[in-house]
Design an enzyme around this catalytic site. Structure first.
Site, mmCIF file in Angstrom:
data_model
loop_
_atom_site.group_PDB
_atom_site.id
_atom_site.type_symbol
_atom_site.label_atom_id
_atom_site.label_comp_id
_atom_site.label_asym_id
_atom_site.label_seq_id
_atom_site.Cartn_x
_atom_site.Cartn_y
_atom_site.Cartn_z
ATOM 1 N N GLY A 194 -2.957 0.650 0.008
ATOM 2 C CA GLY A 194 -2.943 1.965 -0.647
ATOM 3 C C GLY A 194 -3.929 2.956 -0.053
ATOM 4 O O GLY A 194 -4.627 3.665 -0.769
ATOM 5 N N SER A 200 -3.394 5.662 1.876
ATOM 6 C CA SER A 200 -2.967 7.014 2.253
ATOM 7 C C SER A 200 -2.730 7.923 1.065
ATOM 8 O O SER A 200 -1.639 7.927 0.482
ATOM 9 C CB SER A 200 -1.672 6.933 3.079
ATOM 10 O OG SER A 200 -1.962 6.905 4.435
ATOM 11 N N GLY A 256 -1.511 10.898 -0.922
ATOM 12 C CA GLY A 256 -0.401 11.819 -0.666
ATOM 13 C C GLY A 256 0.862 11.086 -0.212
ATOM 14 O O GLY A 256 1.925 11.681 -0.127
ATOM 15 N N ALA A 295 4.691 6.098 -1.615
ATOM 16 C CA ALA A 295 5.073 4.682 -1.485
ATOM 17 C C ALA A 295 3.829 3.818 -1.294
ATOM 18 O O ALA A 295 3.706 2.741 -1.909
ATOM 19 C CB ALA A 295 6.024 4.503 -0.312
ATOM 20 N N HIS A 352 -8.273 5.054 7.997
ATOM 21 C CA HIS A 352 -7.622 3.919 8.671
ATOM 22 C C HIS A 352 -6.795 4.361 9.862
ATOM 23 O O HIS A 352 -6.592 3.604 10.803
ATOM 24 C CB HIS A 352 -6.768 3.112 7.688
ATOM 25 C CG HIS A 352 -5.568 3.833 7.153
ATOM 26 N ND1 HIS A 352 -5.650 4.947 6.351
ATOM 27 C CD2 HIS A 352 -4.227 3.606 7.296
ATOM 28 C CE1 HIS A 352 -4.431 5.359 6.019
ATOM 29 N NE2 HIS A 352 -3.554 4.571 6.595
ATOM 30 N N GLU A 367 -1.156 14.876 13.741
ATOM 31 C CA GLU A 367 -0.434 13.656 13.394
ATOM 32 C C GLU A 367 0.766 13.429 14.318
ATOM 33 O O GLU A 367 1.700 12.695 13.999
ATOM 34 C CB GLU A 367 -0.007 13.700 11.922
ATOM 35 C CG GLU A 367 -1.170 13.976 10.967
ATOM 36 C CD GLU A 367 -1.752 12.740 10.275
ATOM 37 O OE1 GLU A 367 -0.998 11.800 10.025
ATOM 38 O OE2 GLU A 367 -2.964 12.731 9.992
ATOM 39 N N ARG A 378 -1.955 17.368 6.481
ATOM 40 C CA ARG A 378 -2.638 16.599 7.522
ATOM 41 C C ARG A 378 -2.574 17.240 8.902
ATOM 42 O O ARG A 378 -3.252 16.807 9.825
ATOM 43 C CB ARG A 378 -2.005 15.212 7.614
ATOM 44 C CG ARG A 378 -2.112 14.393 6.348
ATOM 45 C CD ARG A 378 -2.091 12.930 6.760
ATOM 46 N NE ARG A 378 -1.404 12.082 5.812
ATOM 47 C CZ ARG A 378 -1.033 10.829 6.088
ATOM 48 N NH1 ARG A 378 -1.236 10.315 7.272
ATOM 49 N NH2 ARG A 378 -0.444 10.102 5.178
ATOM 50 N N HIS A 438 4.264 14.161 5.870
ATOM 51 C CA HIS A 438 4.618 14.576 7.234
ATOM 52 C C HIS A 438 5.954 15.322 7.160
ATOM 53 O O HIS A 438 6.795 15.007 6.318
ATOM 54 C CB HIS A 438 4.805 13.370 8.165
ATOM 55 C CG HIS A 438 3.542 12.646 8.507
ATOM 56 N ND1 HIS A 438 3.453 11.274 8.508
ATOM 57 C CD2 HIS A 438 2.331 13.101 8.886
ATOM 58 C CE1 HIS A 438 2.226 10.906 8.860
ATOM 59 N NE2 HIS A 438 1.524 11.997 9.094
ATOM 60 N N ASP A 481 8.446 14.907 8.990
ATOM 61 C CA ASP A 481 9.608 14.044 9.237
ATOM 62 C C ASP A 481 10.075 13.300 7.988
ATOM 63 O O ASP A 481 11.000 12.492 8.040
ATOM 64 C CB ASP A 481 9.370 13.097 10.423
ATOM 65 C CG ASP A 481 8.318 12.021 10.161
ATOM 66 O OD1 ASP A 481 7.799 11.934 9.036
ATOM 67 O OD2 ASP A 481 8.019 11.268 11.113
ATOM 68 N N ASN A 500 5.142 1.150 2.626
ATOM 69 C CA ASN A 500 3.922 1.870 2.990
ATOM 70 C C ASN A 500 4.244 3.306 3.403
ATOM 71 O O ASN A 500 3.420 3.999 4.009
ATOM 72 C CB ASN A 500 3.191 1.159 4.135
ATOM 73 C CG ASN A 500 1.953 0.412 3.645
ATOM 74 O OD1 ASN A 500 1.393 0.762 2.599
ATOM 75 N ND2 ASN A 500 1.530 -0.587 4.398
ATOM 76 N N CYS A 514 9.627 7.085 11.297
ATOM 77 C CA CYS A 514 8.168 6.923 11.470
ATOM 78 C C CYS A 514 7.860 5.853 12.505
ATOM 79 O O CYS A 514 6.819 5.895 13.151
ATOM 80 C CB CYS A 514 7.514 6.468 10.175
ATOM 81 S SG CYS A 514 7.711 7.588 8.801
HETATM 82 O O1 SUG Z 1 0.088 7.678 7.516
HETATM 83 N N1 SUG Z 1 1.162 4.864 5.777
HETATM 84 C C1 SUG Z 1 1.393 5.820 6.827
HETATM 85 C C2 SUG Z 1 2.856 6.114 6.959
HETATM 86 C C3 SUG Z 1 3.140 6.953 8.158
HETATM 87 C C4 SUG Z 1 4.530 7.432 8.195
HETATM 88 N N2 SUG Z 1 4.753 8.162 9.374
HETATM 89 C C5 SUG Z 1 5.546 9.232 9.479
HETATM 90 N N3 SUG Z 1 5.973 9.897 8.414
HETATM 91 N N4 SUG Z 1 5.857 9.639 10.646
HETATM 92 C C6 SUG Z 1 0.607 7.101 6.565
HETATM 93 O O2 SUG Z 1 0.527 7.528 5.415
HETATM 94 C C7 SUG Z 1 -0.184 3.350 4.474
HETATM 95 C C8 SUG Z 1 -1.193 2.296 4.803
HETATM 96 C C9 SUG Z 1 -1.834 1.677 3.622
HETATM 97 O O3 SUG Z 1 -1.831 2.271 2.566
HETATM 98 O O4 SUG Z 1 -2.394 0.599 3.801
HETATM 99 C C10 SUG Z 1 -0.021 4.296 5.626
HETATM 100 O O5 SUG Z 1 -0.964 4.536 6.355
#
Ligand code: SUG
Length: 425
Positions: A20, A22, A24, A27, A137, A172, A205, A239, A241, A350, A356
């Site tokens: 968890g 991220s 915003g 998921a 992260h 990003e 971001r 993002h 996308d 995630n 992605c």
């Molecule tokens: O940056 N999830 C990524 C998902 C990235 C999706 N990429 C694109 N949309 N292109 C993020 O939010 C979750 C990791 C965690 O919670 O442990 C995470 O980093």
């Protein structure tokens, strides 16, 4: 000479877990604290790569980063062997340590921004690695991402790989970037989507200055900079996308993806008369449904026949409103002629859908031949990777496992085995 688009997917790493991290990303927050299945995750990702190859498309792969990331923890003052560093960090600050365990490099749409040769001043493919500075992260990815890109695209006759822009300006990568063109090999208009900070509860971001810098570094001839709709960010589209995807002359987008969308569409039409928008109205699919199903986080690809197909996550098939909209779209005579649903559920939990997981690199035949073949996939290599994953990737990771030294050793050993298989130092 023909130009093809290669999708470089991130191989999902052995420490894939649900921490968890991220803000915003709905998921990621919803599944925080759950038990992940790294082996299944990596096999799902590989299955997606195989599926794209079965459509006749060339496929590349980028590698999971070293996790736990003891080198990063050392810069934060922990010392000793790698295992000692990790043990000390986990004991002192388990929340910090979780960042060092994330397998987030799998989402290679965030690895960098790629400007294909027809778009750039010197006629080479330019790639700027993304700094991902907004989330701790993810901010630790760029050093290794840059190294991998520099190896894969080392041939300076065809490629130029740039280091990330400085951290203050969050970038990003291709997740906030779209390229519109008649065909992959022709001059394109590059659209950089940025977020405007409006004090919402979720951060934007992508900094406008970072987008400007990337366009300069890549030597882009024709660029448009456009704000992402704040409503979309606040609904969980962290993002662009997550709410839009483009391929050649077609943009597939949610009605609420952009600020002042009519002006954006008009500008695109002015620059590319063939531009076509496939817009999904909020009355058919709400932002919440779009974000929950990841309808737009799909791969929109051109097949050998010239037709376009969408590769969507299974979650889109399971949302009745989304599925109904897709069926209506296919029944019409729009540019998207087929859809396929694939299972990348472990990544989806995630917040990472099919789009992605891949970085698109459009290349001429000569440039394709100049890519380091260790980063390109064929059936035999996919078979070998599958065996490697089955042997070395942990079956599951529960939150309490993250501090287990045996898991760290398993992850490091898996990476050594992977590098040996691909003959990388
Ligand atoms: O940056 N999830 C990524 C998902 C990235 C999706 N990429 C694109 N949309 N292109 C993020 O939010 C979750 C990791 C965690 O919670 O442990 C995470 O980093």
């Amino acid at each position: 000479m023909s130009t093809v688009e290669v999708n470089f997917d991130g191989l999902i790493g052995p420490t894939h877990n649900y921490a968890g991290l991220s803000l915003g990303n709905i998921a990621s927050a919803k599944n925080a604290g759950g038990t992940s299945r790294p082996r299944a995750a990596a096999l799902q990702g590989l299955g997606k790569m195989r599926f794209l190859m079965s459509l006749g498309l060339p496929q590349g792969v980028l590698l999971p980063h070293e996790r736990p990331n003891a080198a990063w923890l050392r810069t934060l003052g922990f010392s000793g062997s790698d295992a000692e560093v990790c043990a000390a960090a986990f004991a002192a600050d388990p929340v910090l340590f979780r960042n060092a365990m994330s397998a987030s490099a799998m989402w290679t749409a965030n690895a960098g921004t790629v400007s294909p040769a027809p778009d750039t001043a010197d006629g080479r493919v330019h790639i700027t690695a993304a700094n991902l500075s907004t989330m701790a992260h993810r901010s630790i990815e760029h050093a290794e991402t840059y190294r991998q890109l520099a190896i894969a695209f080392a041939d300076t006759r065809h490629f130029a790989v740039h280091a990330p822009v400085p951290a203050k300006f969050g970038d990003e990568g291709a997740a906030n970037f779209m390229r519109l063109c008649r065909s992959h090999g022709e001059k394109g208009v590059e659209v950089f989507i940025y977020g405007e900070e409006r004090q919402g509860h979720f951060p934007s971001r992508q900094d406008r200055r970072a987008s400007d810098a990337v366009a300069r570094l890549n030597g882009v001839n024709a660029a448009i900079f456009w704000p992402q709709a704040d409503a979309a960010i606040q609904a969980g589209a962290f993002h662009n996308d997550v709410v839009a995807v483009a391929n050649e002359r077609v943009m597939f987008a949610h009605e609420q993806a952009f600020e002042d969308k009519e002006a954006l569409y008009a500008e695109l039409r002015r620059r590319l008369p063939e531009f076509e928008i496939v817009e999904v109205p909020a009355s058919a699919v709400s932002l919440a449904d779009a974000i929950g199903s990841y309808l737009f986080n799909s791969q929109l690809v051109t097949l050998a026949s010239g037709e376009m197909a969408l590769v969507l996550p299974k979650e889109s098939e399971e949302n009745a409103r989304v599925k109904a909209w897709l069926d209506t779209m296919l029944a019409g005579n729009g540019p998207i002629r087929a859809y396929h649903f694939i299972d990348v559920r472990e990544s989806m939990k995630n917040g990472g859908g099919p789009a992605c997981l891949r970085l698109r690199v459009a290349v001429s035949e000569a440039a394709l031949a100049a890519i380091d073949a260790r980063f390109l996939l064929d059936d035999a290599k996919a078979d070998a990777l599958e065996r490697l994953i089955e042997r070395h990737w942990p079956e599951s990771i529960a939150p309490d496992d993250l501090g287990n030294p045996a898991l760290w050793e398993t992850a490091w050993e898996a990476r050594r085995a992977l590098f040996q298989l691909l003959e990388l130092a």
